[in-house]
Scaffold this motif. Structure first.
Motif, short mmCIF file in Angstrom:
data_model
loop_
_atom_site.label_atom_id
_atom_site.label_comp_id
_atom_site.label_asym_id
_atom_site.label_seq_id
_atom_site.Cartn_x
_atom_site.Cartn_y
_atom_site.Cartn_z
N LYS A 37 13.77 -15.59 -8.80
CA LYS A 37 13.55 -15.91 -10.07
C LYS A 37 12.47 -16.79 -10.54
CE LYS A 37 17.30 -17.57 -13.06
NZ LYS A 37 17.17 -16.64 -14.70
N ASP A 38 11.92 -16.27 -11.79
CA ASP A 38 10.82 -16.96 -12.67
C ASP A 38 11.49 -16.94 -13.88
OD1 ASP A 38 7.85 -17.10 -12.78
OD2 ASP A 38 8.27 -15.35 -13.80
N THR A 39 10.62 -18.30 -14.20
CA THR A 39 10.45 -18.91 -15.72
C THR A 39 9.58 -19.45 -16.21
OG1 THR A 39 13.06 -20.62 -14.23
CG2 THR A 39 11.91 -21.09 -16.50
N LYS A 40 9.24 -18.53 -17.02
CA LYS A 40 8.58 -18.44 -17.75
C LYS A 40 6.74 -18.01 -16.83
CE LYS A 40 10.90 -19.71 -21.69
NZ LYS A 40 11.50 -20.79 -22.86
N GLY A 41 6.41 -17.97 -15.70
CA GLY A 41 5.50 -17.56 -14.87
C GLY A 41 4.96 -19.00 -15.08
N ASN A 46 9.28 -23.06 -10.96
CA ASN A 46 9.76 -21.98 -10.15
C ASN A 46 10.35 -22.37 -8.96
OD1 ASN A 46 10.44 -19.77 -12.45
ND2 ASN A 46 8.04 -18.97 -11.45
N ALA A 47 9.73 -24.03 -8.21
CA ALA A 47 9.68 -24.65 -7.15
C ALA A 47 10.96 -25.32 -7.26
CB ALA A 47 8.50 -25.20 -7.20
N LYS A 48 10.95 -25.55 -8.53
CA LYS A 48 12.18 -27.16 -8.41
C LYS A 48 13.17 -26.42 -8.86
CE LYS A 48 10.33 -30.24 -11.93
NZ LYS A 48 9.96 -31.02 -13.24
N LEU A 49 13.73 -25.23 -9.49
CA LEU A 49 14.87 -23.93 -8.86
C LEU A 49 14.97 -23.46 -7.96
CD1 LEU A 49 14.42 -21.93 -12.59
CD2 LEU A 49 15.94 -23.82 -11.85
#
Length: 310
Positions: A37-41, A46-49
């Protein structure tokens, strides 16, 4: 002269044989935050999610344990690498063997989800899909569901149908969760869930968001909003039943999400961005509870003879 032995020594043994097995409450909680799961790089984002699943499991377990006085030995948790399609299937099969006919079973599902094309029993379906843990993102959702890496909501439902407990509650924390509603509404054949016409139990399902809605994180994006709020309302002394706690949580979740979206935006800006707003900012959890189970599940249940707090 024939002598008769007194029956008194046998009475304790007879009472033991006749005593019913005490009903138990089980909690099954599975959460998958896959590394792909990647949030806009954004590595920090990403670590939070990716860390949210562990926090969400802790929230729901602590909330439910306090609400139902659950011992640790009846809590089953699957997190990330454990929460694969295969792992979830095996754990639910084991739970179905262990749960008794008078027991209460609460299930919590936390995954990325969406209403997309997938495979169910060899044919294509459009359903809420649970993205169980995989190291890499599957390229083809249909193949992922065919292999069992991901799971259509109705396939998960089929696994739960094997549980013959008296009370069964499923909580789905996933985007577009209510897309699975039809799976449960139409799950009546030979009794609810195919459990037989003589099954005397009841079943309810809680969805964290309607079909067209995202299931939001908290503003700091470290926890699922509904799970966070629900874990708090379970502890509220004024909430006597699971329905009370859910009803407060659904309203508070909706208000919190809407307030967060409205912050620093005018009404015109929100209307102009309507497509995103309706998906991201209107989250309202929902429930399917045809026989009022949630209303009858009292929180902080006490054994007979326990001192009342009133």
């Amino acid at each position: 002269m024939r002598l008769f032995r007194p029956l008194t020594p046998l009475l304790p043994a007879l009472f033991l044989l006749a005593a019913p097995v005490a009903a138990e409450t089980w909690l099954f909680a599975a959460a998958a935050c896959p590394p792909w799961k990647d949030t806009k790089g954004d590595p920090e984002q990403n670590a939070k999610l990716n860390g949210a699943c562990e926090k969400d499991i802790d929230l729901i377990v602590s909330g439910m344990r306090a609400a139902f006085d659950l011992p640790q030995e009846r809590v089953i948790t699957l997190l990330n690498e454990q929460a694969t399609g295969t792992g979830v299937s095996a754990a639910l099969a084991d739970l179905a063997r262990r749960a008794g006919p008078d027991d209460t079973v609460i299930l919590y599902v936390n995954t990325h989800g969406g209403k997309i094309e997938g495979m169910y029993k060899g044919y294509e379906v459009e359903d809420e899909i649970f993205a169980w843990y995989t190291v890499e993102r599957p390229a083809d959702p249909e193949q992922a569901t065919a292999r069992g890496d991901w799971m259509a909501a109705r396939a998960f439902r089929d696994l739960v149908d094997q549980v013959m407990a008296k009370e069964i509650v499923t909580i789905i924390e996933a985007c577009h969760a209510d897309a699975a509603l039809g799976d449960y509404i139409n799950n009546v054949r030979n009794g609810i869930g195919g459990r037989g016409d003589d099954w005397g139990g009841r079943e309810a399902v809680i969805f964290s968001a309607f079909e067209e809605q995202i299931a939001n994180f908290t503003p700091d994006e470290t926890e699922a909003m509904f799970t966070k709020v629900f874990s708090q309302t379970l502890a509220e002394p004024d909430n006597r039943t699971l329905f009370d706690a859910f009803e407060e949580a659904r309203v508070e979740t909706h208000r919190a999400v809407r307030e967060n979206c409205a912050r620093d935006h005018t009404l015109k800006e929100l209307v102009d961005g309507w497509k995103n707003y309706r998906s991201l900012c209107t989250q309202m959890p929902n429930a399917w509870d045809p026989f009022g189970l949630l209303d009858d599940m009292t929180l902080r249940r006490e054994e007979y003879g326990a001192q009342s707090s009133f």
